[in-house]
Design a protein around this motif. Sequence first.
Motif, PDB file in Angstrom:
ATOM      1  N   UNK A 174       0.811  -1.250  -0.076  1.00 47.96           N
ATOM      2  CA  UNK A 174       0.013   0.155   0.071  1.00 47.96           C
ATOM      3  C   UNK A 174       1.015   1.194   0.165  1.00 47.96           C
ATOM      4  N   UNK A 175       1.965   1.325   1.088  1.00 53.02           N
ATOM      5  CA  UNK A 175       2.741   2.466   0.907  1.00 53.02           C
ATOM      6  C   UNK A 175       3.372   2.795  -0.411  1.00 53.02           C
ATOM      7  N   UNK A 176       4.045   1.852  -1.141  1.00 54.02           N
ATOM      8  CA  UNK A 176       4.806   2.059  -2.301  1.00 54.02           C
ATOM      9  C   UNK A 176       3.840   2.455  -3.573  1.00 54.02           C
ATOM     10  N   UNK A 177       2.413   1.921  -3.438  1.00 55.08           N
ATOM     11  CA  UNK A 177       1.314   2.022  -4.332  1.00 55.08           C
ATOM     12  C   UNK A 177       0.779   3.349  -4.301  1.00 55.08           C
ATOM     13  N   UNK A 178       0.740   4.012  -3.186  1.00 51.26           N
ATOM     14  CA  UNK A 178       0.261   5.292  -3.150  1.00 51.26           C
ATOM     15  C   UNK A 178       1.528   6.306  -3.414  1.00 51.26           C
ATOM     16  N   UNK A 179       2.669   6.226  -3.164  1.00 55.44           N
ATOM     17  CA  UNK A 179       3.747   7.110  -3.446  1.00 55.44           C
ATOM     18  C   UNK A 179       3.844   6.934  -5.276  1.00 55.44           C
ATOM     19  N   UNK A 180       3.711   5.843  -5.652  1.00 55.62           N
ATOM     20  CA  UNK A 180       4.023   5.675  -7.168  1.00 55.62           C
ATOM     21  C   UNK A 180       2.812   6.464  -7.845  1.00 55.62           C
ATOM     22  N   UNK A 181       1.405   6.276  -7.396  1.00 59.39           N
ATOM     23  CA  UNK A 181       0.294   6.931  -7.875  1.00 59.39           C
ATOM     24  C   UNK A 181       0.298   8.431  -7.942  1.00 59.39           C
ATOM     25  N   UNK A 182       0.917   8.763  -6.591  1.00 57.33           N
ATOM     26  CA  UNK A 182       0.917  10.362  -6.459  1.00 57.33           C
ATOM     27  C   UNK A 182       2.059  10.911  -7.256  1.00 57.33           C
ATOM     28  N   UNK A 183       3.102  10.129  -7.315  1.00 58.24           N
ATOM     29  CA  UNK A 183       4.096  10.587  -8.178  1.00 58.24           C
ATOM     30  C   UNK A 183       3.884  10.777  -9.506  1.00 58.24           C
ATOM     31  N   UNK A 184       2.757   9.985 -10.335  1.00 54.11           N
ATOM     32  CA  UNK A 184       2.298  10.189 -11.655  1.00 54.11           C
ATOM     33  C   UNK A 184       1.252  11.173 -11.480  1.00 54.11           C
ATOM     34  N   UNK A 185       0.497  11.348 -10.481  1.00 51.32           N
ATOM     35  CA  UNK A 185      -0.599  12.388 -10.563  1.00 51.32           C
ATOM     36  C   UNK A 185       0.123  13.811 -10.508  1.00 51.32           C
ATOM     37  N   UNK A 186       1.345  13.874 -10.082  1.00 47.78           N
ATOM     38  CA  UNK A 186       1.953  15.290 -10.044  1.00 47.78           C
ATOM     39  C   UNK A 186       2.409  15.800 -11.365  1.00 47.78           C
ATOM     40  N   UNK A 187       2.244  14.689 -12.531  1.00 42.46           N
ATOM     41  CA  UNK A 187       2.459  15.414 -13.699  1.00 42.46           C
ATOM     42  C   UNK A 187       1.485  16.200 -14.413  1.00 42.46           C
ATOM     43  N   UNK A 188       0.407  16.018 -13.631  1.00 39.14           N
ATOM     44  CA  UNK A 188      -0.723  16.898 -14.186  1.00 39.14           C
ATOM     45  C   UNK A 188      -1.946  17.057 -13.170  1.00 39.14           C
ATOM     46  N   UNK A 189      -1.499  17.762 -12.380  1.00 37.33           N
ATOM     47  CA  UNK A 189      -2.251  17.979 -11.041  1.00 37.33           C
ATOM     48  C   UNK A 189      -3.632  18.858 -11.438  1.00 37.33           C
ATOM     49  N   UNK A 190      -4.831  18.228 -10.973  1.00 37.19           N
ATOM     50  CA  UNK A 190      -6.291  19.189 -11.499  1.00 37.19           C
ATOM     51  C   UNK A 190      -5.977  20.746 -11.305  1.00 37.19           C
ATOM     52  N   UNK A 191      -6.117  21.468 -12.316  1.00 35.79           N
ATOM     53  CA  UNK A 191      -6.291  22.786 -12.249  1.00 35.79           C
ATOM     54  C   UNK A 191      -7.636  23.195 -11.852  1.00 35.79           C
ATOM     55  N   UNK A 192      -7.543  24.421 -11.070  1.00 26.47           N
ATOM     56  CA  UNK A 192      -8.606  24.756 -10.417  1.00 26.47           C
ATOM     57  C   UNK A 192      -9.932  25.528 -11.283  1.00 26.47           C
ATOM     58  N   UNK A 193      -9.755  25.624 -12.558  1.00 29.34           N
ATOM     59  CA  UNK A 193     -10.717  26.517 -13.381  1.00 29.34           C
ATOM     60  C   UNK A 193     -11.868  25.577 -14.090  1.00 29.34           C
ATOM     61  N   UNK A 194     -10.982  24.367 -14.807  1.00 27.78           N
ATOM     62  CA  UNK A 194     -12.000  23.427 -15.323  1.00 27.78           C
ATOM     63  C   UNK A 194     -11.888  22.035 -14.911  1.00 27.78           C
ATOM     64  N   UNK A 195     -10.717  21.868 -13.801  1.00 21.47           N
ATOM     65  CA  UNK A 195     -10.716  20.702 -13.227  1.00 21.47           C
ATOM     66  C   UNK A 195     -10.103  19.288 -14.159  1.00 21.47           C
ATOM     67  N   UNK A 196      -9.356  19.929 -15.114  1.00 24.97           N
ATOM     68  CA  UNK A 196      -8.553  19.050 -16.033  1.00 24.97           C
ATOM     69  C   UNK A 196      -7.334  18.751 -15.171  1.00 24.97           C
ATOM     70  N   UNK A 197      -7.040  17.125 -15.696  1.00 26.53           N
ATOM     71  CA  UNK A 197      -5.856  16.838 -14.885  1.00 26.53           C
ATOM     72  C   UNK A 197      -5.809  15.187 -14.636  1.00 26.53           C
ATOM     73  N   UNK A 198      -5.065  14.845 -13.773  1.00 24.46           N
ATOM     74  CA  UNK A 198      -4.975  13.566 -13.380  1.00 24.46           C
ATOM     75  C   UNK A 198      -5.824  13.465 -11.872  1.00 24.46           C
ATOM     76  N   UNK A 199      -7.111  12.579 -11.749  1.00 18.09           N
ATOM     77  CA  UNK A 199      -7.810  12.774 -10.461  1.00 18.09           C
ATOM     78  C   UNK A 199      -7.817  11.287  -9.809  1.00 18.09           C
ATOM     79  N   UNK A 200      -7.783  11.334  -8.588  1.00 19.43           N
ATOM     80  CA  UNK A 200      -7.927  10.100  -7.684  1.00 19.43           C
ATOM     81  C   UNK A 200      -9.840   9.700  -7.915  1.00 19.43           C
TER      82      UNK A 200
END
Length: 204
Positions: free
Chosen positions: A163-189
């Motif tokens: 679980x710990x490694x999985x969450x770190x890996x997924x959040x690492x990927x998510x950081x490449x395109x965090x959701x922007x605050x106007x249209x919500x585009x990005x990578x979302x959990x």
Amino acid sequence: MIKIQKNNQKNNQLIFFKSSLGSLKLFNVDEKIRIPKNINIIIKKKNLNFIGPLGSINLDIMNSLNFFIKNHKLLISFNNIRLRRKKKSFLNLYKSLIKLKMKGILQGFKLNLFLKGLGFKAFIENNNLTLKLGYSHSIDIQIPENIKIINQTNKLIFTSNDWIFLTKYVHYIKNFKKPEPYKGKGLLLKNETIILKEGKKSKK
């Protein structure tokens, strides 16, 4: 022949070696965790090795803790007098980590990552994840051995026994395109909520 005896006390439990030389104190039992029948735990000097239906996983252990297995239970003892004020915190931490490791090799863990954006795509080939997220270039990410990814339309499903490694890996990927605050585009959990801001109004 050496046998193990118990001696109950109010605050903890003592484990003894009983032999022809008498009873020798081994350690105080501060925590007990039941081990499921289909899990095997190997105690080593610097880590615990958990083996179960979904593979094996290690947990590094601190020198202040002793581990012992008896009657399908993992016994934990804290032996550092200098850190006795932090004893409860360390025991609670390792108790949670051990249960997390056992759950991982019994059931596994899953995280969903949604691709929200025009033209956002994902490809998997030769243990590599390729993402197209609206940039002028694609993003290539290596997939670790202990993580599996299922690529569905606008969704990536990540599974692992860690679980710990999985969450770190997924959040690492998510950081490449965090959701922007106007249209919500990005990578979302899954179940992630984005508070959208109002765009700037044009002056008349």
